[in-house]
Design an enzyme around this catalytic site. Structure first.
Site, PDB file in Angstrom:
ATOM      1  N   HIS A  38       1.123  -1.609   0.165  1.00 46.77           N
ATOM      2  CA  HIS A  38      -0.225   0.138  -0.007  1.00 46.77           C
ATOM      3  C   HIS A  38       0.661   1.230  -0.062  1.00 46.77           C
ATOM      4  O   HIS A  38       1.699   1.475   0.640  1.00 46.77           O
ATOM      5  CB  HIS A  38      -0.675  -0.254   1.298  1.00 46.77           C
ATOM      6  CG  HIS A  38      -1.748  -1.590   1.272  1.00 46.77           C
ATOM      7  ND1 HIS A  38      -2.831  -1.285   0.540  1.00 46.77           N
ATOM      8  CD2 HIS A  38      -1.348  -2.430   2.770  1.00 46.77           C
ATOM      9  CE1 HIS A  38      -3.823  -2.136   1.133  1.00 46.77           C
ATOM     10  NE2 HIS A  38      -2.673  -3.210   2.138  1.00 46.77           N
ATOM     11  N   ILE A  42       1.712   1.405   6.610  1.00 53.89           N
ATOM     12  CA  ILE A  42       1.244   1.146   6.958  1.00 53.89           C
ATOM     13  C   ILE A  42       0.286   2.708   7.850  1.00 53.89           C
ATOM     14  O   ILE A  42      -0.926   2.407   8.382  1.00 53.89           O
ATOM     15  CB  ILE A  42       1.730   0.424   8.585  1.00 53.89           C
ATOM     16  CG1 ILE A  42       2.287  -1.099   8.381  1.00 53.89           C
ATOM     17  CG2 ILE A  42       1.314   0.298  10.267  1.00 53.89           C
ATOM     18  CD1 ILE A  42       1.654  -2.703   8.204  1.00 53.89           C
ATOM     19  N   HIS A 444      -6.309  33.342  25.950  1.00 48.56           N
ATOM     20  CA  HIS A 444      -7.458  33.046  26.546  1.00 48.56           C
ATOM     21  C   HIS A 444      -8.546  33.028  26.321  1.00 48.56           C
ATOM     22  O   HIS A 444      -9.131  34.068  25.677  1.00 48.56           O
ATOM     23  CB  HIS A 444      -6.847  34.374  28.122  1.00 48.56           C
ATOM     24  CG  HIS A 444      -8.465  33.942  28.565  1.00 48.56           C
ATOM     25  ND1 HIS A 444      -8.186  32.502  30.053  1.00 48.56           N
ATOM     26  CD2 HIS A 444      -9.671  34.630  29.078  1.00 48.56           C
ATOM     27  CE1 HIS A 444      -9.905  32.871  30.528  1.00 48.56           C
ATOM     28  NE2 HIS A 444     -10.264  33.787  30.384  1.00 48.56           N
TER      29      HIS A 444
END
Length: 465
Positions: A38, A42, A444
């Site tokens: 492929h 993996i 923030h």
């Protein structure tokens, strides 16, 4: 007849190999990549990416059950395991095709088949059309690794699974045993436990996630147990007796062996390098414990032959392989100032619930290396964004050299920490000190503010805790 001589041949098209090929091509090297199965290896097809797609499904499922907390209504909550798996496979397929496209775009020749070294700079490829002989001035081995099978615990795809079977489950486990609590084992335990499997994790070491800082491992264990998992550290699965619809496991723990029945077992006991059939011994390559021995620049000691990624040993991480691929391509192309990849600069991320992420030394390692240290902590419960997200369980831990202020390590457990860790990775790369981090303005309300507070806490200056 087609030209079969190259500046570089890469064997293996995983995240190490295909990245090496792209970078080499960018630098003007005539490059060929050989892959037996492929494109994307993996990682894209059976590892990092499809597991994250499945874990995302379980995360959404978990949140749907919490709808009432958020003032929402969700009735008749359920899941379709086949559809979850199909989404995961579709994501993998999309990325696999993307790698093929990148090869074309970067003019990298692709040969599908089994490669073998046949002499200096010579590679033979067994394709579906027969044998093809290629040659190159340089060769990179990037053949990766596979799941380790322990005698008696081998996966059969029916009741005993490896990661591939767990990604395409033949059935939904009701009672699941996971052997091994590294990233792979814990991610699958987290996925199936969230979907309702009664899950037990067995770990031979004295704690789960054994490469992580001990405090983080302990915190994660408590969270998993709250979610209903059974965690057995310092335990060994001695035997698996396989029946038609169950597996009886003999588990040794605390000097006693007990037998327990499970309908499914996932074996996640490490990996073995793909070194066979490559002609390595004949080429003079040193292989130890299934991994190719290299120097810091991934050189095998055989002229013009390099090894990167999982085949070259720990840490077995896709981003390490990719970075090594770039480094080796630049080395071959003769670029100046090529730096080796430092293992302690590579972050580790585990996508269980809660997530775990770290970079650098654990507290234990820092002490072992002779550092006098300052350690800071900050809990998620002290952060406004974490509370607003409904994710108050977690912790950020930072470790500094007391004399120099060098950031030695950072360790996190909680929501989205796999994204947050990169802040500390960049900090370490830029050789930041505690002062630099303290003077950095964090936005923030964000989870990242906890990173700031943890640094402040190491020096007795935390504001919100």
């Amino acid at each position: 007849m087609a030209d079969t001589s190259y500046d570089l041949i890469v064997i293996g098209a995983g995240p190490g190999g295909y990245v090496a090929a792209i970078r080499a091509s960018q630098l003007g090297l005539k490059t060929c990549i050989i892959e037996r199965e492929h494109m994307g290896g993996i990682c894209l097809n059976w590892g990092c990416i499809p597991t994250k797609a499945m874990l995302r499904s379980s995360e959404v499922f978990h949140l749907m059950h919490r709808a009432k907390e958020f003032g929402l209504k969700a009735d008749g909550i359920g899941y379709d395991l086949d559809a979850v798996v199909k989404r995961s496979r579709d994501v993998a397929k999309q990325l696999n095709q993307g790698v093929g496209h990148l090869m074309k775009k970067n003019k990298v020749a692709v040969v599908m088949g089994e490669a073998r070294l046949t002499g200096k700079g010579k590679v033979s490829v067994k394709t579906d059309k027969g044998e093809e002989a290629l040659s190159a001035k340089n060769v990179i081995l990037a053949t990766g690794a596979r799941a380790r099978d322990l005698p008696g615990l081998e996966a059969d795809g029916k009741r005993v699974w490896n990661y591939k079977h767990a990604l395409q489950p033949a059935h939904m486990p009701k009672k699941l045993l996971v052997i091994g609590s590294g990233a792979i084992g814990i991610e699958f335990a987290s996925f199936y436990n969230t979907l309702g499997a009664e899950t037990t994790v067995v770990e031979v070491m004295d704690r789960i996630l054994p490469v992580e800082d001990a405090e983080i491992s302990d915190f994660a264990k408590k969270q998993f147990e709250k979610q209903g998992m059974t965690i057995l550290p310092k335990a060994i699965v001695k035997e698996l007796k396989r029946g038609k619809d169950k597996v009886t496991a003999s588990i040794e723990s605390g000097g006693k062996v007990e037998k327990h029945d499970y309908d499914t077992v996932i074996s996640a006991v490490g990996i073995v390098g793909n070194t066979e059939g490559l002609g390595l011994e004949e080429a003079g390559v040193t292989v130890e414990k299934s991994h190719v021995v290299t120097d810091e620049y991934c050189r095998t000691g055989v002229e013009g032959l390099y090894a990167i990624g999982d085949i070259a040993g720990a840490p077995w991480l896709a981003h390490k392989a990719s970075h090594e691929g770039v480094m080796v391509a630049e080395l071959i192309a003769g670029k100046n100032n090529v730096h080796p990849v430092r293992k302690e600069a590579i972050a580790g991320c585990t996508y269980c619930h809660p997530q775990v992420a770290s970079v650098g030394f654990t507290e234990e390692q820092a002490k072992e290396k002779g550092h006098e240290i300052k350690v800071g902590h900050f809990p998620f419960i002290g952060n406004g964004k974490a509370i607003a997200l409904g994710e108050p369980e977690g912790m950020v831990k930072t470790i500094f050299d007391a004399k120099t202020g060098e950031l030695l390590g950072a360790h996190m457990v909680g929501a989205e920490v796999t994204e947050l860790i990169q802040g500390y990775v960049v900090g370490r790369q830029l050789e930041t000190t505690e002062e630099d981090l303290m003077e950095t303005v964090f936005p923030h309300p964000t989870l990242s503010e906890m990173m700031h507070e943890s640094v402040l806490d190491a020096y007795g200056r935390a504001i919100h805790f």
